[in-house]
Design a protein around this motif. Structure first.
Motif, PDB file in Angstrom:
ATOM      1  N   ALA A 485      87.047  -4.692 -59.964  1.00 16.14           N
ATOM      2  CA  ALA A 485      87.820  -5.917 -59.856  1.00 16.14           C
ATOM      3  C   ALA A 485      87.996  -6.507 -61.093  1.00 16.14           C
ATOM      4  N   ARG A 486      88.936  -6.753 -61.388  1.00 13.37           N
ATOM      5  CA  ARG A 486      89.292  -7.365 -62.786  1.00 13.37           C
ATOM      6  C   ARG A 486      90.308  -8.582 -62.993  1.00 13.37           C
ATOM      7  N   GLN A 487      89.982  -9.410 -64.121  1.00 15.03           N
ATOM      8  CA  GLN A 487      90.895 -10.276 -64.542  1.00 15.03           C
ATOM      9  C   GLN A 487      92.159  -9.721 -64.806  1.00 15.03           C
ATOM     10  N   SER A 488      93.405 -10.239 -64.260  1.00 15.07           N
ATOM     11  CA  SER A 488      94.569  -9.554 -64.312  1.00 15.07           C
ATOM     12  C   SER A 488      95.051  -9.450 -66.036  1.00 15.07           C
ATOM     13  N   GLY A 489      94.898 -10.472 -66.597  1.00 21.61           N
ATOM     14  CA  GLY A 489      95.425 -10.695 -68.004  1.00 21.61           C
ATOM     15  C   GLY A 489      94.282  -9.870 -68.862  1.00 21.61           C
ATOM     16  N   LEU A 490      94.732  -9.118 -70.171  1.00 19.18           N
ATOM     17  CA  LEU A 490      93.679  -8.453 -70.975  1.00 19.18           C
ATOM     18  C   LEU A 490      93.015  -9.740 -71.670  1.00 19.18           C
ATOM     19  N   ILE A 491      93.627 -10.777 -71.788  1.00 19.00           N
ATOM     20  CA  ILE A 491      93.049 -11.539 -72.808  1.00 19.00           C
ATOM     21  C   ILE A 491      92.101 -12.303 -71.920  1.00 19.00           C
ATOM     22  N   ARG A 493      90.186 -10.939 -69.423  1.00 18.49           N
ATOM     23  CA  ARG A 493      89.363 -10.062 -69.187  1.00 18.49           C
ATOM     24  C   ARG A 493      88.283  -9.942 -70.375  1.00 18.49           C
ATOM     25  N   LEU A 494      89.083 -10.044 -71.448  1.00 18.04           N
ATOM     26  CA  LEU A 494      88.297  -9.659 -72.781  1.00 18.04           C
ATOM     27  C   LEU A 494      87.448 -11.117 -73.007  1.00 18.04           C
TER      28      LEU A 494
END
Length: 570
Positions: A485-491, A493-494
């Motif tokens: 499961a990930r935060q959708s936006g790359l920024i 998530r980082l």
């Protein structure tokens, strides 16, 4: 300072004691110094890494919203007529308007009187926007009236000044606010006994009026008024500042500044490459010399997590932008990022919305289950707790084992029941939303699984272990392997990874705390060593003192024997 003379032994006792104490000190002090140096090197390296991560984090914070990545820009026909400021809520488009009238302050002036004239004593009253205040004069001069107005604690918006016109003086009143509702009224009838009377009404120099702009012309024109020359949200997210009246139409064009998006992406690449250089410097090994954090598992994990987020897929299957490469960004073999300018331009120009989403979208994507590995399964019925390792062991649902099926669900109050099932017989997953009351699932043997419509909000079930805690002896375990499961936006998530390491209570802060505790322990050990060495010094000093005393006694005995033997021989 204690000193032992070696008069009887002929030894340099002080030097011997110092040497013996130093022999005790040297190995321990060496060990403490090595430990201290290693801790300081590690602490400095962690500090360097934190600093580099914070710079990278700041860059992420500067581009975690669409407004920051691609702010709105605007142009106007004539900056001398109007200007504008545009927020992230602005509505793009081209707007044509006329500036018909500016808002102004009401301004009045009295007739001219000579300086020696008086205007009377008593009360003078001033009215603004349905309110009033009164001042009282005792000397009756124009100067006293001016000061009384300006100093009145209940002054509701009038500034007073004296204007010298060459032949005399005039009282000038100016409204503190623009707009027609701030017209100034006066009543000087309460002033009596003066050599002159202030004229009423005062002469109007500037009318109190509202600003007025107009969209369109003729009978269909839309006119908008404002009490001041700053009009907010007449157009969503736009503030218009009026400067001059003009009969010529003014065009305000609002557009997205895509060049800012490219600038931010370039800054992200530079920030990552700087961070990558720091990682490399701190963890390097050239066959001879190792960096201060070489082989450090925590740092390797952090770097790997960041790299994994860069490599994760974005959006949904079928989207044009699914990977970093689709955005025009590429990882080199040395871990640095580079930009394919033409591909980035293509992404910005043709897939702008997907690019913004890939970078800034918040929330959690729904994942699919990749595989389910079962062991110890029986045909018995279990109603057990689903432990999600991804959320620190928080109970988020239930797991059931029935024949060939494994099912789990999470009930969301007010929004239905969501679950997933795997058919060992067909080897397939079935997903969907249940219409069955979850209460009936507890009595699992009463439910016909083959007729169930199955779903899971997969984001609720991260990689973890399904554990049957039943008192039944046939305990079954199943390992869920899901796409994370990930935060959708790359920024975002980082940023989530960095938040776990930076800041108060973060991994690196705890690491620094641990190192500082080691340094404090070294300091304590040195203090203990100093106390111990003093005891050692005292011990050796006592031993040598006793030796000298013994030698002195023996020397006395020797002299007595020598003298007596000499006397005997005579």
């Amino acid at each position: 300072m204690f000193s032992v003379s070696g008069i009887y032994s002929g030894l340099d006792i002080n030097t011997l004691v110092n040497s013996l104490v130093e022999a005790e000190r040297t190995p321990i002090e060496g060990r403490l110094t090595r430990k201290e140096n290693a801790a300081n090197v590690e602490l400095s390296a962690i500090g360097q890494l934190k600093s580099a991560l914070e710079v990278f984090q700041t860059q992420l914070e500067n581009m975690d919203t669409e407004a920051e990545l691609s702010p709105f820009s605007h142009t106007v026909t004539d900056e001398s007529v109007l200007s504008a400021t545009v927020s992230s809520a602005a509505a793009m488009g081209t707007y044509t308007l006329f500036v018909d009238q500016l808002a102004s302050n009401h301004q009045l002036v009295s007739d001219s009187i000579i300086a020696s004239d008086t205007i009377g004593t008593g009360d003078a009253t001033f009215f603004v926007n349905g309110e009033f205040f009164t001042v009282t004069l005792t000397s009756g001069t124009l100067t006293e009236l001016r000061d009384a107005i300006n100093n009145a604690s209940d002054n509701i918006g009038v500034d007073a000044a004296i204007v010298n016109d060459g032949g005399g003086q005039r009282l000038m009143l100016t409204g503190q606010n623009t707009g027609s509702e701030y017209t100034i009224g006066t009543d000087f009838s309460g002033l009596t006994g003066g050599s002159v009377t202030l004229n009423e009404p005062l002469i109007e120099l500037e009318a109190a009026q509202d600003a007025s702009i107009r969209f369109g012309s003729g009978g269909s024109a839309v006119t908008i008024t404002s009490k001041d020359n700053t009009l907010e949200n007449v157009i969503d997210g736009v503030t218009i500042n009026l400067k001059a009246v003009s009969a010529n139409p003014q065009t305000l064009e609002i557009s997205q500044d895509t060049s800012a998006l490219k600038t931010r992406i370039n800054e992200l690449v530079d920030a990552w490459n700087t961070l990558e250089d720091t990682f490399d410097s701190l963890t390097s090994y050239d066959g001879t010399t190792a960096g201060p954090l070489n082989g450090d598992s925590q740092i390797r994990l952090l770097k790997r997590q960041l790299r994994q987020e860069f490599g994760a897929l974005f959006g949904d299957s079928g989207d044009t932008l699914r990977s970093l490469g689709d955005m025009g960004l590429n990882f080199s073999s040395d871990g640095s990022l580079s930009i394919n300018a033409s591909r980035l331009d293509d992404a910005i120009n043709n897939n702008y919305d997907q690019l913004i989403t890939a970078l800034t979208q918040t929330g959690v994507e729904e994942n699919s289950f990749d595989s389910l590995v079962l062991s110890g399964m029986t045909n018995s019925v279990y109603n057990e707790t689903f432990i999600d390792a991804g959320v620190n062991g928080v109970v988020v649902g239930n797991v059931f084992f029935e024949n060939n099926f494994t099912e789990m669900y999470k009930h969301e109050t007010g929004s239905g029941s969501w679950y997933v099932a795997f058919d060992n017989g067909s080897g397939s997953w079935t997903v969907g939303e249940s219409t069955t009351d979850p209460a009936t699932w507890v009595n699992f043997d009463a439910v016909n699984l083959s007729n169930q419509e199955i779903f899971s909000s997969a984001s609720e079930f991260e990689n973890g272990l399904l554990r049957a805690d039943s008192s039944d002896s046939n305990i079954a375990y199943s390992t869920i392997i899901t796409s994370q499961a990930r935060q959708s936006g790359l920024i975002n998530r980082l940023s989530a990874i960095l938040d776990n390491d930076l800041g108060t209570g973060g991994n690196l802060a705890r690491r620094e705390e641990s190192i500082n505790e080691q340094l404090k322990q070294v300091e304590d050990d040195r203090e203990d060593l100093a106390i111990r060495l003093e005891k050692v010094r005292t011990y050796y000093q006592n031993q040598f003192t006793q030796m000298e005393a013994l030698l002195a006694s023996l020397s006395g005995t020797n002299e007595w024997l020598t003298n007596n033997l000499q006397n005997f021989n005579q």
